[in-house]
Enzyme design. Structure first.
Site, PDB file in Angstrom:
ATOM      1  N   ARG A  78      21.709  32.049 -11.036  1.00 47.95           N
ATOM      2  CA  ARG A  78      21.309  30.655 -11.220  1.00 47.95           C
ATOM      3  C   ARG A  78      20.479  30.595 -12.491  1.00 47.95           C
ATOM      4  NH1 ARG A  78      23.616  26.457  -8.999  1.00 47.95           N
ATOM      5  NH2 ARG A  78      21.717  25.354  -8.423  1.00 47.95           N
ATOM      6  N   ASP A 133      22.674  37.342  -3.906  1.00 47.13           N
ATOM      7  CA  ASP A 133      23.923  37.865  -3.366  1.00 47.13           C
ATOM      8  C   ASP A 133      24.978  36.771  -3.292  1.00 47.13           C
ATOM      9  OD1 ASP A 133      22.621  40.238  -3.096  1.00 47.13           O
ATOM     10  OD2 ASP A 133      22.693  40.293  -0.900  1.00 47.13           O
ATOM     11  N   ASP A 248      18.109  18.636  -1.891  1.00 45.17           N
ATOM     12  CA  ASP A 248      19.505  18.265  -2.166  1.00 45.17           C
ATOM     13  C   ASP A 248      20.337  18.634  -0.949  1.00 45.17           C
ATOM     14  OD1 ASP A 248      21.766  17.373  -3.415  1.00 45.17           O
ATOM     15  OD2 ASP A 248      21.690  18.796  -5.069  1.00 45.17           O
ATOM     16  N   ASN A 253      26.458  21.328  -0.842  1.00 45.68           N
ATOM     17  CA  ASN A 253      25.610  22.441  -1.248  1.00 45.68           C
ATOM     18  C   ASN A 253      25.543  23.524  -0.179  1.00 45.68           C
ATOM     19  OD1 ASN A 253      24.938  21.481  -3.792  1.00 45.68           O
ATOM     20  ND2 ASN A 253      23.194  20.310  -3.031  1.00 45.68           N
ATOM     21  N   ASP A 266      21.432  25.655  -3.751  1.00 50.57           N
ATOM     22  CA  ASP A 266      20.916  24.603  -4.632  1.00 50.57           C
ATOM     23  C   ASP A 266      19.572  24.058  -4.144  1.00 50.57           C
ATOM     24  OD1 ASP A 266      23.198  25.043  -6.023  1.00 50.57           O
ATOM     25  OD2 ASP A 266      24.087  23.094  -5.677  1.00 50.57           O
ATOM     26  N   GLU A 268      16.953  23.191  -6.219  1.00 47.70           N
ATOM     27  CA  GLU A 268      16.198  22.576  -7.321  1.00 47.70           C
ATOM     28  C   GLU A 268      15.293  21.445  -6.867  1.00 47.70           C
ATOM     29  OE1 GLU A 268      20.172  23.671  -9.404  1.00 47.70           O
ATOM     30  OE2 GLU A 268      19.515  23.000  -7.430  1.00 47.70           O
TER      31      GLU A 268
END
Length: 378
Positions: A78, A133, A248, A253, A266, A268
């Site tokens: 990421r 992973d 999110d 996701n 995800d 964020e």
């Protein structure tokens, strides 16, 4: 009924990063974090063409030597986007994402990927990144959205769709059950980044308002968003509840096998605040896709991810009665609009679309937001 073609602008370029240089740079860095003599070799399976809407996602294999034996690992990187590529968010706190995922893995059975190594300086790839992973599974697609048809989720039986829905709601319930979230995830308090407010919800709204101003600098103002922000500030719910909010929290996701979540991705937008933030987002995300199919004259999946069903299942699992979600729907609608502002600015930047006269034409969820504001009298 004749179906309209899907909008061409749903698929977009995410980055200008040169993927051909990544294997050598990653291998050189891994040699510093793996045991001496590891001699890592990196094989890339995807580059910038497979990136998500915000952080870049790179899929890679690594082969190295450890304790005299050759090892093989399958990973995902990421990577924070470069400033010149018009990122969705003003700030990318990758360390916060890494730490949140690590704590969730330690304290719950929620299937988050194991995080491995963090590179916080940006010296290797130009921006910070971490490796985690790689997990095998299928994802409800965004491009084109799963409710457009002709994909594994849309074509599944109603029973399997409901099983996926209920299992996804359980992920939220399990995340929200982490004890003492205010202290455990204090690094996710917006106050840490200077956002003022007496309550967490006020600080979260302050952060979103700042995010909107960041988006305005790239594309211009939105009367719709400003109308919604004014209503949100004037109608703030009274709550001091604090749970870990994934942020999110949508099925796009998550990865699934046999309609069971196997990876929650995800992070964020991870935050602390009331649980309604997450439940609303999960329902609202599906409503956005449903609003697109409605405009296009497509049948969609109106039976799926229905708010009443999701709330009932959440309350059954947790024993907690949720409050009214309307404020949270408007709040999340604002965040969706800001995402469309930033992704629209990025499309303009990469020459994929012309700058529109009306930036709100970029909002695929505009009819949905307008209906919400009318419903609440804003």
């Amino acid at each position: 009924m004749t179906q309209a073609p899907p909008p061409a602008d749903l698929k977009m370029q995410r980055s200008s990063r040169d993927a051909t240089t990544l294997p050598d740079r990653l291998a050189g860095w891994l040699a510093t974090v793996l045991p001496d003599g590891a001699d890592p070799v990196v094989t890339m399976h995807s580059g910038v063409d497979a990136n998500g809407m915000s952080s870049e996602t790179l899929i890679l294999d690594v082969d190295w030597t450890e304790n005299g034996a050759r090892q093989h690992g399958e990973f995902v990187a990421r990577v924070a986007p470069a400033a010149e590529d018009l990122p969705v968010f003003a700030h990318y706190e990758l360390q916060d994402q890494y730490d949140a995922m690590k704590i969730v893995a330690e304290q719950t059975s929620v299937p988050v990927p194991t995080v491995r190594w963090m590179e916080p300086t940006g010296e290797v790839l130009g921006t910070p990144f971490f490796l985690m992973d790689r997990i095998d599974g299928v994802v409800p697609q965004d491009v084109l959205p799963y409710n457009f048809g002709d994909n594994w989720l849309h074509d599944a039986s109603r029973e399997d769709q409901r099983r996926l829905q209920d299992n996804s709601v359980k992920v939220l319930a399990d995340l929200h059950a982490i004890a003492d979230a205010a202290a455990t995830f204090d690094f996710l308090d917006p106050a840490r980044h200077g956002h003022a407010g007496e309550t967490l919800l006020e600080r979260n709204l302050a952060r979103t308002t700042e995010w909107y101003q960041y988006a305005v600098d790239g594309i211009g103002r939105s009367p719709l968003v400003e109308r919604a922000l004014a209503w949100l500030e004037a109608n703030m719910p009274t709550t001091d509840e604090t749970v870990l909010c994934w942020g999110d929290s949508r099925i796009g996701n998550m990865m699934y096998r046999d309609f069971e979540p196997v990876a929650v991705l995800d992070w964020e937008m991870a935050a602390i605040g009331p649980r309604e933030l997450d439940v609303s987002w999960m329902a609202f995300a599906h409503s956005v896709f449903e609003s697109i199919t409605g405009v296009m004259g497509m049948p969609g999946m109106p039976h799926f991810m229905h708010e009443d069903d999701m709330k009932a299942e959440y309350e059954r699992i947790t024993g907690v009665t949720l409050g009214d979600l309307e404020w949270y729907h408007v709040y999340n609608g604002v965040q969706w609009c800001i995402v469309f502002m930033r992704t629209g600015a990025r499309q303009i930047h990469f020459g994929e679309i012309e700058r529109p006269d009306d930036i709100e034409s970029l909002f695929h969820c505009k009819p949905l937001i307008e209906g919400l504001l009318q419903k609440v009298g804003a």
